[in-house]
Design an enzyme around this catalytic site. Structure first.
Site, PDB file in Angstrom:
ATOM      1  N   ASP A  58       0.838  -1.195   0.000  1.00 12.98           N
ATOM      2  CA  ASP A  58       0.000   0.000   0.000  1.00 12.98           C
ATOM      3  C   ASP A  58       0.874   1.247   0.000  1.00 12.98           C
ATOM      4  O   ASP A  58       1.984   1.229  -0.526  1.00 12.98           O
ATOM      5  CB  ASP A  58      -0.919  -0.033   1.225  1.00 12.98           C
ATOM      6  CG  ASP A  58      -2.302   0.505   0.918  1.00 12.98           C
ATOM      7  OD1 ASP A  58      -2.411   1.731   0.734  1.00 12.98           O
ATOM      8  OD2 ASP A  58      -3.255  -0.277   0.864  1.00 12.98           O
ATOM      9  N   HIS A  83      -3.603   5.840   3.460  1.00 11.68           N
ATOM     10  CA  HIS A  83      -4.378   4.665   3.064  1.00 11.68           C
ATOM     11  C   HIS A  83      -3.803   3.376   3.642  1.00 11.68           C
ATOM     12  O   HIS A  83      -4.544   2.513   4.151  1.00 11.68           O
ATOM     13  CB  HIS A  83      -4.405   4.617   1.531  1.00 11.68           C
ATOM     14  CG  HIS A  83      -5.268   3.575   0.929  1.00 11.68           C
ATOM     15  ND1 HIS A  83      -4.812   2.320   0.624  1.00 11.68           N
ATOM     16  CD2 HIS A  83      -6.566   3.615   0.537  1.00 11.68           C
ATOM     17  CE1 HIS A  83      -5.798   1.620   0.071  1.00 11.68           C
ATOM     18  NE2 HIS A  83      -6.871   2.381   0.002  1.00 11.68           N
ATOM     19  N   SER A 133     -11.118  -1.130  -0.868  1.00  8.09           N
ATOM     20  CA  SER A 133      -9.866  -1.145  -0.098  1.00  8.09           C
ATOM     21  C   SER A 133     -10.107  -1.533   1.345  1.00  8.09           C
ATOM     22  O   SER A 133      -9.240  -2.095   1.998  1.00  8.09           O
ATOM     23  CB  SER A 133      -9.208   0.238  -0.114  1.00  8.09           C
ATOM     24  OG  SER A 133      -8.340   0.377  -1.184  1.00  8.09           O
TER      25      SER A 133
END
Length: 623
Positions: A166, A228, A411
């Protein structure tokens, strides 16, 4: 339903911890699919590899690229070799995929080239909106949750490594106890935003970017840093029982943070190198990984439609061969997931997003290659608790203090599944990747709301852990069978409402045993433009919209029926779908899903199609 002692303790501290939620608003993905291609992945044939190696060392152009320049005036340069044995080639002038079509076709015909494909960019697969345990509906609520709290009496995921590929990681206080040494695989220094290329520091410096900062007018407006990777890692394995914050799905699993995304996304070649490394393979220029992962989470997706590239396919196949489950996000385009890599790759375990009611989140991709769904959330305003709460950072560009925020997206769905996979490997360390994947599908529970193209159901941690640990006896299962029967089966015009009519049918749910099926659920998936006029179950009750029926228990040999009348303006034949499941393990799911073609005003015979699930759905291995 039982409640674990650990779950009770979590509820105890979560309710009394007073934390300030720092929320970061961020625009939904806009024009990222308009970014042109500026890199290729080229695999040279064996007879050319020595010459290519010399070209890489001497910074000269291999013969195939010289011929390409002569033919198409395509200036390029060789960048590096990737773990698959192919090479990254940078184009001096970026081009759209359409403009590259002829170039790629000519290059693949070059005598020195085995294959060529665009080095597509991937992006975090979230729809950010934008912050311990009491707010984590996705772990515990009966409608849309994964029932992780009921699995925690058996396992917390200790000893299992989950690689999170990520944007990197922040040293959040709710993650530190579970963090393992990771690596930064972002090779482009601008994307990296940390002043260098690859190194042993997977820290996330922020991925915020000004409008147009990625070129070609992308993005269309300023975007703040998402943090994220930190959010995804928290969903997988935020530390539980530490008196603060939230609990991850596998609160004692190890998190291996691998940075593959940065400012303006990340390249396929960096992602695939990280997949190899996460699975324990050697990658040139990178120290060996001392903590190979059993689960690899890819909460990322291409913004452009493409088939699964050879580069992705090779990396995922090799990770699977090493014993790892590769969990991928289906993507957030409200489109067919079969068209977006890497979720459309063979051996990828692809996850759609469901909302708090257990139906498909409106942004989630869907399709035949989706394996299961998991909570991804659905938000309508800032701090909407219908999103997924996890760890983050309150910096808008550069890092600042720890925070907890709500996000939504596939996600967020993928790490729920990665966390459950970690629980399964912890409960049975000798389990094979195929066994874990099959069980994730077979134990998934039916959708309580419409979720077309969402795979086998909502991932069910409680049942999956119960089966793999031997607490649920699979030798004496319930075996449900669903059939659709037309009471007339065709479109009947309404004499009072011009242009409209009705179609009537009956779903029959039988238990062929040998055990009583408990908490039987029937999901009624209607074609677009069709609404339920009436729905009548022989037992239990159905929702007002007819999408779901709770039928209670069904003894061995018994049959329950659901009679349905729908209204539509379409007098052509349409596919009606149904799905059944129960709280008791059902190993034979090939007869749990039915498609029946009904409608048509000409009175043609009905076509009944049982979906033989030879794909990746409902626990049947797909090759």
């Amino acid at each position: 339903m039982k409640e674990s002692a650990w779950g009770k303790r979590v509820r105890g501290w979560a309710g009394c911890v007073g934390l300030v939620f720092a929320a970061t608003a961020q625009a939904a993905p806009g024009n990222w699919d308009q970014l042109p291609v500026d890199r290729l992945i080229v695999k040279f044939k064996p007879q050319a590899t020595q010459a290519v190696a010399r070209s890489l060392q001497d910074k000269t152009l291999p013969a195939a690229l010289q011929r390409l320049d002569s033919l198409h005036q395509v200036k390029s340069r060789l960048i590096r070799r990737v773990a698959t044995g192919a090479h990254v080639v940078r184009l001096e002038q970026s081009r759209s995929l359409g403009e590259l079509d002829t170039v790629l076709r000519d290059l693949i015909n070059d005598p020195d080239v085995e294959f060529v494909e665009p080095d597509l960019r991937v992006f975090p697969a979230l729809v950010p909106n934008d912050p311990l345990y009491a707010s984590q509906w996705s772990l515990q609520e009966l409608a849309g949750g994964i029932r992780a709290d009921l699995a925690w009496d058996s396992t917390l995921g200790a000893g299992v490594v989950v690689a999170v590929l990520d944007t990197g990681i922040r040293p959040h206080s709710d993650l530190l106890a579970n963090l393992l040494p990771g690596y930064d695989f972002v090779s482009d220094t601008f994307m990296g935003n940390d002043g260098n290329g690859r190194d042993a520091d997977p820290s996330d410096p922020g991925d915020g970017v000004a409008a147009g900062g990625c070129g070609s007018g992308v993005p269309s407006e300023d975007e703040a840093s998402s943090w994220h990777g930190t959010h995804v890692a928290g969903i997988v394995a935020a530390r539980g029982l530490n008196g603060q914050g939230i609990a991850g799905v596998a609160p004692e699993a190890g998190i291996l943070p691998l940075r593959v995304l940065g400012r303006c996304g990340g390249y396929t070649s960096d992602v695939t190198d990280a997949i190899y490394w996460a699975a324990g393979y050697a990658v040139a220029g990178v120290p060996n990984n001392p903590n190979p992962a059993r689960v690899i989470n890819l909460s990322l997706s291409s913004s452009a439609q493409a088939s699964c590239s050879q580069t992705y396919a090779n990396a995922i196949d090799q990770a699977r061969a090493a014993g790892a489950v590769v969990v991928t996000a289906a993507g957030n385009r409200n489109a067919n997931a079969d068209l977006y890599p890497p979720g459309n790759c063979p051996n990828a375990f692809t996850v759609a997003a469901s909302n708090r009611n257990g139906g498909r989140a409106d942004y989630s991709n869907y399709g035949s290659l989706v394996d299961v769904a998991a909570p991804g959330g659905s938000m309508r305003f800032l701090d909407d608790p219908g999103g997924i709460l996890s760890t983050a950072n309150n910096g808008t560009q550069a890092p600042a203090g720890d925070s907890f925020v709500f996000y939504q997206g596939t996600s967020m769905a993928a790490p729920h599944v990665a966390g459950v996979a970690a629980l399964l490997f912890a409960a049975k360390p000798a389990a094979l990747a195929e066994e874990v994947e099959d069980l994730l599908r077979a134990s998934a529970r039916p959708f309580p709301a419409a979720c077309n193209g969402c795979g086998a159901g909502i991932v069910n941690a409680d049942l999956a852990v119960g089966v793999i640990s031997g607490q649920v006896a699979t030798s004496l299962p319930a075996d449900l069978a669903l059939v659709f029967k037309g009471t007339n089966g065709k479109f009947v015009k309404d004499a009072n409402v011009p242009g409209e009519g009705t179609i009537s049918y009956r779903a029959e749910i039988s238990n062929t045993g040998p055990e009583t099926a408990t908490d039987v659920e029937f999901s009624n998936l209607l074609p677009l433009g069709v609404t339920v006029e009436s729905i009548q179950p022989s037992q239990g009750s159905c929702s007002a919209d007819g999408a779901a029926c709770a039928l209670g228990d069904l003894s061995l040999g018994e049959t329950a029926t659901v009679s349905v009348v729908v209204r539509t303006t379409n007098d052509q034949k349409m596919d009606f779908q149904g799905q059944v499941g129960s709280a008791l393990y059902d190993p034979d799911l090939t007869n749990n899903f039915v498609i029946k073609r009904m409608g048509g005003s000409l009175g043609l015979s009905l076509l009944v199609m049982l979906l033989l699930l030879a794909g990746r759905r409902f626990g049947i291995r797909r090759f």
